[in-house]
Design a protein around this motif. Structure first.
Motif, PDB file in Angstrom:
ATOM      1  N   PRO A 207     128.324  45.011 -14.036  1.00 37.95           N
ATOM      2  CA  PRO A 207     128.869  45.049 -12.670  1.00 37.95           C
ATOM      3  C   PRO A 207     128.229  44.023 -11.736  1.00 37.95           C
ATOM      4  O   PRO A 207     127.005  43.882 -11.694  1.00 37.95           O
ATOM      5  CB  PRO A 207     128.565  46.474 -12.203  1.00 37.95           C
ATOM      6  N   LEU A 208     129.085  43.329 -11.004  1.00 33.69           N
ATOM      7  CA  LEU A 208     128.669  42.358  -9.989  1.00 33.69           C
ATOM      8  C   LEU A 208     129.210  42.825  -8.646  1.00 33.69           C
ATOM      9  O   LEU A 208     130.402  43.133  -8.519  1.00 33.69           O
ATOM     10  CB  LEU A 208     129.218  40.972 -10.323  1.00 33.69           C
ATOM     11  N   GLY A 209     128.352  42.884  -7.641  1.00 34.32           N
ATOM     12  CA  GLY A 209     128.776  43.275  -6.301  1.00 34.32           C
ATOM     13  C   GLY A 209     129.049  42.073  -5.421  1.00 34.32           C
ATOM     14  O   GLY A 209     128.337  41.063  -5.494  1.00 34.32           O
ATOM     15  N   MET A 210     130.090  42.169  -4.609  1.00 36.10           N
ATOM     16  CA  MET A 210     130.400  41.143  -3.617  1.00 36.10           C
ATOM     17  C   MET A 210     130.503  41.841  -2.272  1.00 36.10           C
ATOM     18  O   MET A 210     131.217  42.832  -2.133  1.00 36.10           O
ATOM     19  CB  MET A 210     131.717  40.447  -3.956  1.00 36.10           C
ATOM     20  N   VAL A 211     129.760  41.330  -1.289  1.00 36.42           N
ATOM     21  CA  VAL A 211     129.695  42.015   0.002  1.00 36.42           C
ATOM     22  C   VAL A 211     129.945  41.053   1.154  1.00 36.42           C
ATOM     23  O   VAL A 211     129.669  39.858   1.061  1.00 36.42           O
ATOM     24  CB  VAL A 211     128.325  42.708   0.213  1.00 36.42           C
ATOM     25  N   VAL A 212     130.491  41.607   2.224  1.00 41.87           N
ATOM     26  CA  VAL A 212     130.611  40.910   3.502  1.00 41.87           C
ATOM     27  C   VAL A 212     129.606  41.575   4.443  1.00 41.87           C
ATOM     28  O   VAL A 212     129.591  42.812   4.558  1.00 41.87           O
ATOM     29  CB  VAL A 212     132.035  41.018   4.069  1.00 41.87           C
ATOM     30  N   LEU A 213     128.766  40.773   5.071  1.00 42.26           N
ATOM     31  CA  LEU A 213     127.724  41.327   5.939  1.00 42.26           C
ATOM     32  C   LEU A 213     128.177  41.374   7.391  1.00 42.26           C
ATOM     33  O   LEU A 213     129.004  40.568   7.830  1.00 42.26           O
ATOM     34  CB  LEU A 213     126.448  40.487   5.832  1.00 42.26           C
ATOM     35  N   ARG A 214     127.596  42.321   8.132  1.00 43.10           N
ATOM     36  CA  ARG A 214     127.889  42.404   9.559  1.00 43.10           C
ATOM     37  C   ARG A 214     127.342  41.193  10.279  1.00 43.10           C
ATOM     38  O   ARG A 214     126.376  40.548   9.815  1.00 43.10           O
ATOM     39  CB  ARG A 214     127.302  43.688  10.144  1.00 43.10           C
ATOM     40  N   GLU A 215     127.946  40.866  11.414  1.00 42.43           N
ATOM     41  CA  GLU A 215     127.474  39.728  12.205  1.00 42.43           C
ATOM     42  C   GLU A 215     126.044  39.998  12.674  1.00 42.43           C
ATOM     43  O   GLU A 215     125.718  41.083  13.152  1.00 42.43           O
ATOM     44  CB  GLU A 215     128.393  39.543  13.421  1.00 42.43           C
ATOM     45  N   GLY A 216     125.182  39.027  12.470  1.00 40.74           N
ATOM     46  CA  GLY A 216     123.791  39.164  12.901  1.00 40.74           C
ATOM     47  C   GLY A 216     122.861  39.731  11.848  1.00 40.74           C
ATOM     48  O   GLY A 216     121.650  39.832  12.072  1.00 40.74           O
ATOM     49  N   ALA A 217     123.388  40.098  10.686  1.00 38.28           N
ATOM     50  CA  ALA A 217     122.529  40.639   9.620  1.00 38.28           C
ATOM     51  C   ALA A 217     121.581  39.548   9.123  1.00 38.28           C
ATOM     52  O   ALA A 217     121.984  38.401   8.932  1.00 38.28           O
ATOM     53  CB  ALA A 217     123.375  41.155   8.476  1.00 38.28           C
TER      54      ALA A 217
END
Length: 511
Positions: free
Chosen positions: A448-458
């Motif tokens: 398994p490979l995870g792909m994430v979008v981070l919140r602004e300012g993280a």
């Protein structure tokens, strides 16, 4: 169940309240009398151009008054509405039109480029909705020449209603055929859901999607008013709800997320909203809780397929401890869970969801072989449709989704459900969107490979997100890596396009 076809009921509605609003899109507003007259003109124009009962008539357009007129006008002429996805490639669109043998197509200028390369070589009538072209008939000019009297074409419940092509961004398209009987069965929810009580229903997903159609048709059947957004944007949506006192809506999960994330969401007057629906993809429990806390009105989640079959319903405000589920069986529906050999699994275990109910497709258009593959029969010989989704029932009969069967990751011989891993990633305060896919692994076959979008300012990086997720996951579930993405590819109804995410990794493996 109603004995009226949807066309019959819409005809009655126009006679009963001709001056009531039927349709609103931007500045355009049509009363029921005006809508009725224009749909009659559509029908008569098609009949004059040689439409025969059962012909497939294609449309590719953004949501518009014209699209709504075409949808009902095609039905009134005895045709089968064939709405085409604007996300499909030109090659896929050509295959769809060839597959269904469409005798006419209506095209909006916005999507002309998708069909420009092949459409004039096809033997079908061509209509330009909002532009001029020497090889197309002008929509408004054609309607102006057609009578507005009702052609009164006799319709049977067994007649074709619509043909919806599944996904279709690439590959061989698959047409899902619904008849008038199936759509009439869905009208049983009109009164319980208040669609016949002067509802004002706001729709912002495309009319080629069953997600939209299952709210569009009941609103019109109930004699109420449909509001269409040509293109969704969260602030614009909230402005329409407040200004038009919207009572009903259908949204997909990604839209709920964007709406709830509008910084001044709480400043909008949304008190008119009576009931909000969600479907097409799982609505995460935390997001459901936020919607319940801040967005007025009931929240109802439907689980089901465009093909039909088993349907579950979660009335979220009535079951606040079941927000991780998609609810209980709708009346008249049944679901069995089966293993890879087609045997039912014990209570509480995960299996492929197979369903039956009053709303089932007539079959895949022209593909009896595919229709047969889609069927599972229980020991009594009853027909169920295989969903390709994996799930389990809790002790109270609430269905919990695990994953798409094809999205299940088999690592070292163990089944890993990407959905379980995605829920862990989404619990991270810095993660706003997430997807997990299986990628090739020499050691495990796939991992398994995870792909994430981070919140602004993280400020945290991929390794931090990975470490936190793996600290809560079981040893056999752990992610091999996390990648940070600006966005995740989604369809127009909000489904993450995992096929697109997987392609680069598996293409490398196969070269």
């Amino acid at each position: 169940m109603t004995n009226d076809t949807i066309v019959d009921r819409l005809r009655s509605n126009a006679l009963a309240h001709p001056d009531k609003l039927a349709l609103v899109c931007g500045p355009q507003r049509l009363t029921w009398a005006e809508f009725d007259a224009r749909t009659n003109r559509v029908s008569n124009a098609l009949l004059e151009n040689g439409l025969k009962k059962g012909d497939n008539i294609a449309v590719i357009s953004a949501n518009s008054v014209a699209y709504a007129e075409l949808f009902i006008g095609i039905l009134r002429a005895g045709g089968c509405v064939t709405p085409l996805s604007s996300m499909a490639s030109p090659d896929a669109l050509q295959k769809m039109l060839t597959d269904c043998g469409a005798t006419a197509i209506f095209v909006a200028e916005q999507y002309f480029g998708l069909v420009e390369g092949f459409i004039t070589s096809m033997s079908l009538s061509r209509f330009a909705i909002d532009f001029t072209h020497p090889d197309f008939m002008d929509y408004e000019a054609t309607l102006a020449q057609a009578p507005e009297t009702d052609p009164m074409i006799a319709l049977e419940m067994s007649d074709a209603f619509n043909l919806i092509y599944s996904s279709g961004t690439t590959g061989t398209p698959k047409g899902i055929l619904h008849n008038h009987q199936m759509r009439a069965a869905q009208m049983d929810r009109v009164t319980p859901n208040g669609y016949d009580n002067n509802a004002r229903t706001l729709l912002s997903t495309p009319l080629y999607s069953n997600t939209t159609i299952v709210a569009f048709l009941p609103t019109l059947f109930g004699g109420s008013t449909v509001y269409l957004m040509p293109k969704f944007d969260a602030r614009g949506y909230l402005e329409i709800v407040a200004a038009e006192k919207i009572t009903h809506t259908m949204l997909v999960p990604v839209q709920y997320k964007r709406i709830m994330d509008v910084p001044d969401f709480d400043s909008f007057d949304l008190s008119s909203m009576q009931i909000k629906f969600s479907t097409s993809a799982p609505l995460r429990a935390a997001l459901k809780a936020d919607v319940l806390a801040r967005f007025p009105g009931k929240l109802v989640e439907y689980y089901g397929l465009t093909e039909g079959g088993g349907v579950t319903v979660l009335v979220a405000d009535e079951h606040p401890t079941k927000l991780h589920t998609v609810g209980q069986l709708a009346p008249g529906n049944d679901i069995c869970l089966i293993d890879g050999e087609g045997n039912e699994v014990p209570q509480g275990e995960v299996g492929e969801i197979c369903g039956r109910g009053p709303t089932m497709m007539a079959g895949y258009f022209g593909r009896d072989d595919l229709t047969a593959d889609y069927i599972w029969r229980n020991s009594a010989g009853d027909i169920y449709f295989r969903s390709g989704d994996m799930g389990s029932f809790d002790a109270d009969g609430f269905l919990m989704l695990s994953d798409r069967k094809k999205d299940m990751i088999i690592s070292g011989g163990l089944n890993i459900y990407a959905n379980d891993l995605e829920m862990v990633l989404l619990q991270d305060v810095d993660v706003t969107d997430a997807a997990v896919i299986g990628v090739p692994s020499d050691a495990w076959g796939e991992t398994p490979l995870g792909m994430v979008v981070l919140r602004e300012g993280a400020s945290r990086g991929a390794e931090d997100i990975l470490a936190q997720a793996n600290s809560t996951l079981g040893k056999s579930q752990r992610l091999s890596a996390v990648e940070i993405r600006e966005t995740l590819p989604r369809s127009t109804i909000g489904k993450i396009l995992k096929k697109d995410l997987r392609a680069p990794y598996w293409e490398k493996e196969n070269t």
